[in-house]
Design a protein around this motif. Structure first.
Motif, PDB file in Angstrom:
ATOM      1  N   LYS A  82       0.860  -1.181   0.000  1.00 21.38           N
ATOM      2  CA  LYS A  82       0.000   0.000   0.000  1.00 21.38           C
ATOM      3  C   LYS A  82       0.899   1.235   0.000  1.00 21.38           C
ATOM      4  CE  LYS A  82      -3.546   2.369   2.772  1.00 21.38           C
ATOM      5  NZ  LYS A  82      -4.354   2.336   4.027  1.00 21.38           N
ATOM      6  N   GLN A  83       0.614   2.161  -0.923  1.00 17.04           N
ATOM      7  CA  GLN A  83       1.363   3.418  -0.959  1.00 17.04           C
ATOM      8  C   GLN A  83       0.405   4.560  -0.663  1.00 17.04           C
ATOM      9  OE1 GLN A  83       3.449   4.662  -4.634  1.00 17.04           O
ATOM     10  NE2 GLN A  83       5.202   5.116  -3.316  1.00 17.04           N
ATOM     11  N   ASP A  84       0.626   5.226   0.457  1.00 13.66           N
ATOM     12  CA  ASP A  84      -0.299   6.282   0.871  1.00 13.66           C
ATOM     13  C   ASP A  84       0.065   7.613   0.216  1.00 13.66           C
ATOM     14  OD1 ASP A  84       1.262   6.353   4.151  1.00 13.66           O
ATOM     15  OD2 ASP A  84       1.882   7.308   2.279  1.00 13.66           O
ATOM     16  N   SER A  85      -0.632   8.657   0.635  1.00 19.34           N
ATOM     17  CA  SER A  85      -0.462   9.966  -0.002  1.00 19.34           C
ATOM     18  C   SER A  85       0.940  10.539   0.222  1.00 19.34           C
ATOM     19  CB  SER A  85      -1.505  10.951   0.513  1.00 19.34           C
ATOM     20  OG  SER A  85      -1.435  11.021   1.926  1.00 19.34           O
TER      21      SER A  85
ATOM     22  N   GLY B  24      -9.794   6.078   4.981  1.00 17.60           N
ATOM     23  CA  GLY B  24      -8.351   5.864   5.121  1.00 17.60           C
ATOM     24  C   GLY B  24      -7.792   4.773   4.216  1.00 17.60           C
ATOM     25  N   ASP B  25      -8.680   4.052   3.560  1.00 18.29           N
ATOM     26  CA  ASP B  25      -8.210   3.017   2.632  1.00 18.29           C
ATOM     27  C   ASP B  25      -7.785   3.612   1.289  1.00 18.29           C
ATOM     28  OD1 ASP B  25     -10.853   0.788   3.763  1.00 18.29           O
ATOM     29  OD2 ASP B  25      -8.836   1.130   4.579  1.00 18.29           O
ATOM     30  N   SER B  26      -8.091   4.873   1.079  1.00 18.94           N
ATOM     31  CA  SER B  26      -7.699   5.531  -0.172  1.00 18.94           C
ATOM     32  C   SER B  26      -6.185   5.531  -0.292  1.00 18.94           C
ATOM     33  CB  SER B  26      -8.216   6.975  -0.213  1.00 18.94           C
ATOM     34  OG  SER B  26      -9.629   7.002  -0.232  1.00 18.94           O
ATOM     35  N   ALA B  27      -5.687   4.954  -1.364  1.00 13.42           N
ATOM     36  CA  ALA B  27      -4.244   4.796  -1.555  1.00 13.42           C
ATOM     37  C   ALA B  27      -4.038   4.149  -2.918  1.00 13.42           C
ATOM     38  CB  ALA B  27      -3.642   3.897  -0.467  1.00 13.42           C
TER      39      ALA B  27
ATOM     40  N   TYR C 206      -2.563   0.750  -4.430  1.00 15.87           N
ATOM     41  CA  TYR C 206      -2.216  -0.607  -4.017  1.00 15.87           C
ATOM     42  C   TYR C 206      -1.392  -1.248  -5.129  1.00 15.87           C
ATOM     43  CZ  TYR C 206      -5.449   0.096  -0.221  1.00 15.87           C
ATOM     44  OH  TYR C 206      -6.065   0.587   0.906  1.00 15.87           O
TER      45      TYR C 206
END
Lengths: 114, 108
Positions: free
Chosen positions: A36-39, A84-87, A89
Protein backbone atom coordinates in the motif's frame (compact mmCIF):
# COMPACT_ATOMS: atom_id res chain seq x y z
CA UNK A 1 3.47 -8.95 -22.38
CA UNK A 2 3.07 -7.29 -19.00
CA UNK A 3 5.02 -9.17 -16.31
CA UNK A 4 2.79 -8.19 -13.37
CA UNK A 5 -0.66 -6.92 -14.23
CA UNK A 6 -3.35 -5.72 -11.89
CA UNK A 7 -6.92 -4.56 -12.43
CA UNK A 8 -8.58 -2.22 -12.12
CA UNK A 9 -6.13 0.63 -12.46
CA UNK A 10 -8.56 3.11 -10.95
CA UNK A 11 -11.36 2.49 -8.49
CA UNK A 12 -13.68 5.12 -7.04
CA UNK A 13 -16.26 3.94 -4.54
CA UNK A 14 -18.34 4.92 -1.52
CA UNK A 15 -17.54 4.26 2.10
CA UNK A 16 -18.93 0.96 3.30
CA UNK A 17 -18.72 -0.78 -0.06
CA UNK A 18 -16.74 -3.95 -0.80
CA UNK A 19 -14.23 -4.05 -3.65
CA UNK A 20 -11.62 -6.38 -5.13
CA UNK A 21 -8.34 -5.88 -6.95
CA UNK A 22 -6.87 -8.67 -9.05
CA UNK A 23 -3.23 -9.40 -9.80
CA UNK A 24 -1.51 -11.83 -12.11
CA UNK A 25 2.17 -12.45 -12.86
CA UNK A 26 3.59 -14.36 -15.82
CA UNK A 27 7.18 -14.47 -14.59
CA UNK A 28 6.95 -17.91 -13.02
CA UNK A 29 7.75 -16.40 -9.60
CA UNK A 30 6.88 -18.21 -6.40
CA UNK A 31 6.22 -15.21 -4.18
CA UNK A 32 3.67 -12.40 -4.54
CA UNK A 33 2.96 -9.34 -2.43
CA UNK A 34 0.49 -6.57 -1.83
CA UNK A 35 1.89 -3.15 -0.93
CA UNK A 36 0.00 0.00 0.00
CA UNK A 37 1.36 3.42 -0.96
CA UNK A 38 -0.30 6.28 0.87
CA UNK A 39 -0.46 9.97 0.00
CA UNK A 40 2.98 10.53 1.52
CA UNK A 41 4.37 7.95 -0.93
CA UNK A 42 5.31 5.55 1.84
CA UNK A 43 5.26 2.00 0.44
CA UNK A 44 4.21 -0.48 3.09
CA UNK A 45 3.97 -4.25 2.82
CA UNK A 46 0.56 -5.74 3.59
CA UNK A 47 0.68 -9.40 2.60
CA UNK A 48 2.96 -11.95 1.01
CA UNK A 49 2.12 -15.34 -0.43
CA UNK A 50 4.55 -18.07 -1.40
CA UNK A 51 3.14 -20.81 -3.62
CA UNK A 52 -0.41 -19.96 -2.52
CA UNK A 53 0.56 -19.97 1.17
CA UNK A 54 0.24 -16.81 3.27
CA UNK A 55 3.64 -16.04 4.77
CA UNK A 56 3.33 -12.39 5.76
CA UNK A 57 0.39 -10.51 7.25
CA UNK A 58 1.59 -7.14 8.47
CA UNK A 59 -1.07 -6.14 10.99
CA UNK A 60 -3.60 -5.34 8.34
CA UNK A 61 -7.28 -4.97 9.42
CA UNK A 62 -9.45 -8.03 8.94
CA UNK A 63 -11.43 -6.09 6.34
CA UNK A 64 -8.58 -6.87 3.95
CA UNK A 65 -8.55 -10.46 2.74
CA UNK A 66 -6.03 -11.72 0.20
CA UNK A 67 -6.65 -14.83 -1.85
CA UNK A 68 -4.22 -16.78 -3.98
CA UNK A 69 -5.95 -19.37 -6.19
CA UNK A 70 -2.58 -20.36 -7.68
CA UNK A 71 0.96 -19.05 -7.51
CA UNK A 72 0.45 -16.77 -10.49
CA UNK A 73 -2.51 -14.92 -8.99
CA UNK A 74 -3.00 -12.88 -5.84
CA UNK A 75 -6.22 -10.98 -5.33
CA UNK A 76 -7.15 -8.48 -2.64
CA UNK A 77 -10.67 -8.08 -1.34
CA UNK A 78 -11.58 -5.17 0.90
CA UNK A 79 -14.80 -5.11 2.93
CA UNK A 80 -16.55 -2.08 4.41
CA UNK A 81 -14.25 0.45 2.79
CA UNK A 82 -13.15 3.44 4.88
CA UNK A 83 -11.80 6.84 3.86
CA UNK A 84 -8.35 5.86 5.12
CA UNK A 85 -8.21 3.02 2.63
CA UNK A 86 -7.70 5.53 -0.17
CA UNK A 87 -4.24 4.80 -1.55
CA UNK A 88 -2.45 3.15 -4.44
CA UNK A 89 -2.22 -0.61 -4.02
CA UNK A 90 0.70 -2.30 -5.73
CA UNK A 91 0.98 -5.97 -6.45
CA UNK A 92 4.52 -7.33 -6.77
CA UNK A 93 6.32 -10.62 -7.24
CA UNK A 94 9.78 -11.99 -6.55
CA UNK A 95 11.45 -15.20 -7.59
CA UNK A 96 11.14 -16.88 -4.21
CA UNK A 97 10.79 -16.17 -0.51
CA UNK A 98 14.37 -16.78 0.55
CA UNK A 99 16.46 -14.98 -2.00
CA UNK A 100 16.86 -11.24 -1.72
CA UNK A 101 15.75 -10.97 -5.30
CA UNK A 102 14.28 -7.86 -6.83
CA UNK A 103 10.61 -7.07 -6.74
CA UNK A 104 8.63 -6.68 -9.93
CA UNK A 105 5.71 -4.34 -9.46
CA UNK A 106 2.39 -4.05 -11.21
CA UNK A 107 1.24 -0.63 -12.37
CA UNK A 108 -0.79 -0.01 -9.25
CA UNK A 109 -4.50 0.33 -8.50
CA UNK A 110 -5.53 3.76 -7.27
CA UNK A 111 -8.41 3.39 -4.84
CA UNK A 112 -10.42 6.47 -3.87
CA UNK A 113 -13.03 6.10 -1.15
CA UNK A 114 -15.61 8.91 -0.98
CA UNK B 1 11.42 -3.05 14.19
CA UNK B 2 12.42 -1.38 10.97
CA UNK B 3 13.59 2.18 10.51
CA UNK B 4 14.73 3.47 7.14
CA UNK B 5 15.57 7.14 6.64
CA UNK B 6 16.27 9.13 3.51
CA UNK B 7 15.98 12.83 2.65
CA UNK B 8 12.55 13.90 1.50
CA UNK B 9 13.60 15.96 -1.49
CA UNK B 10 16.71 17.01 -3.41
CA UNK B 11 17.37 19.26 -6.39
CA UNK B 12 20.27 18.95 -8.82
CA UNK B 13 21.27 20.30 -12.21
CA UNK B 14 21.30 18.42 -15.48
CA UNK B 15 24.74 16.94 -16.13
CA UNK B 16 25.74 17.02 -12.46
CA UNK B 17 26.28 14.23 -9.93
CA UNK B 18 23.94 13.65 -7.01
CA UNK B 19 24.20 11.33 -4.00
CA UNK B 20 21.08 10.13 -2.21
CA UNK B 21 21.73 8.73 1.26
CA UNK B 22 19.84 6.06 3.15
CA UNK B 23 20.33 4.92 6.73
CA UNK B 24 18.61 1.91 8.17
CA UNK B 25 18.09 -0.04 11.38
CA UNK B 26 16.44 -3.41 10.86
CA UNK B 27 16.06 -6.63 12.79
CA UNK B 28 17.17 -8.72 9.82
CA UNK B 29 19.06 -8.00 6.64
CA UNK B 30 19.81 -9.79 3.41
CA UNK B 31 20.15 -6.98 0.94
CA UNK B 32 19.78 -3.26 0.29
CA UNK B 33 17.83 -2.25 -2.78
CA UNK B 34 17.25 0.97 -4.66
CA UNK B 35 14.14 1.54 -6.72
CA UNK B 36 13.14 4.41 -8.99
CA UNK B 37 9.55 5.58 -9.13
CA UNK B 38 8.32 8.16 -11.62
CA UNK B 39 5.18 10.04 -10.66
CA UNK B 40 2.09 7.92 -11.19
CA UNK B 41 4.09 4.82 -12.08
CA UNK B 42 5.26 1.63 -10.39
CA UNK B 43 8.67 1.38 -8.71
CA UNK B 44 11.34 -0.21 -10.86
CA UNK B 45 14.48 -1.94 -9.64
CA UNK B 46 17.77 -0.06 -9.95
CA UNK B 47 20.39 -1.81 -7.85
CA UNK B 48 21.11 -4.30 -5.10
CA UNK B 49 23.92 -4.55 -2.53
CA UNK B 50 24.38 -7.45 -0.17
CA UNK B 51 28.08 -7.01 0.62
CA UNK B 52 29.92 -3.85 1.62
CA UNK B 53 31.25 -1.73 -1.18
CA UNK B 54 30.30 -0.08 -4.40
CA UNK B 55 28.21 -1.60 -7.18
CA UNK B 56 28.33 0.25 -10.47
CA UNK B 57 25.71 0.03 -13.15
CA UNK B 58 26.11 2.56 -15.92
CA UNK B 59 25.33 6.05 -14.67
CA UNK B 60 24.06 4.67 -11.36
CA UNK B 61 26.17 3.30 -8.51
CA UNK B 62 25.15 2.12 -5.08
CA UNK B 63 27.25 1.80 -1.97
CA UNK B 64 26.67 -0.20 1.19
CA UNK B 65 28.23 -0.24 4.65
CA UNK B 66 26.49 -2.87 6.76
CA UNK B 67 28.36 -1.95 9.95
CA UNK B 68 27.13 1.63 9.66
CA UNK B 69 23.64 0.78 8.39
CA UNK B 70 24.27 3.14 5.52
CA UNK B 71 23.84 3.16 1.77
CA UNK B 72 23.88 5.74 -0.97
CA UNK B 73 22.80 5.91 -4.56
CA UNK B 74 25.02 7.94 -6.85
CA UNK B 75 23.62 9.28 -10.09
CA UNK B 76 26.10 10.67 -12.61
CA UNK B 77 25.56 12.81 -15.71
CA UNK B 78 22.06 13.65 -14.57
CA UNK B 79 19.36 13.79 -17.20
CA UNK B 80 15.94 15.39 -16.99
CA UNK B 81 14.35 11.93 -17.11
CA UNK B 82 16.08 11.12 -13.80
CA UNK B 83 13.53 13.35 -12.06
CA UNK B 84 11.71 10.78 -9.94
CA UNK B 85 11.48 9.41 -6.42
CA UNK B 86 14.24 7.06 -5.31
CA UNK B 87 13.25 4.46 -2.75
CA UNK B 88 15.71 2.70 -0.50
CA UNK B 89 14.53 -0.75 0.60
CA UNK B 90 15.92 -3.33 2.97
CA UNK B 91 15.37 -7.00 2.20
CA UNK B 92 14.67 -9.09 5.26
CA UNK B 93 14.27 -12.54 3.76
CA UNK B 94 10.54 -12.71 3.17
CA UNK B 95 10.04 -8.98 3.34
CA UNK B 96 11.12 -5.75 1.70
CA UNK B 97 10.85 -2.63 3.85
CA UNK B 98 10.87 0.67 2.04
CA UNK B 99 11.95 4.13 3.08
CA UNK B 100 9.61 7.00 2.28
CA UNK B 101 11.63 7.89 -0.80
CA UNK B 102 13.66 10.88 -1.95
CA UNK B 103 12.09 13.05 -4.61
CA UNK B 104 14.81 14.20 -6.99
CA UNK B 105 14.17 17.28 -9.10
CA UNK B 106 16.57 17.71 -12.01
CA UNK B 107 16.61 21.22 -13.41
CA UNK B 108 18.10 22.41 -16.72
Amino acid sequence: DTAVSQTPKYLVTQMGNDKSIKCEQNLGHDTMYWYKQDSKKFLKIMFSYNNKELIINETVPNRFSPKSPDKAHLNLHINSLELGDSAVYFCASSQDRTSAGELFFGEGSRLTVL
Amino acid sequence: GQNIDQPTEMTATEGAIVQINCTYQTSGFNGLFWYQQHAGEAPTFLSYNVLDGLEEKGRFSSFLSRSKGYSYLLLKELQMKDSASYLCAVGNFNKFYFGSGTKLNVKP
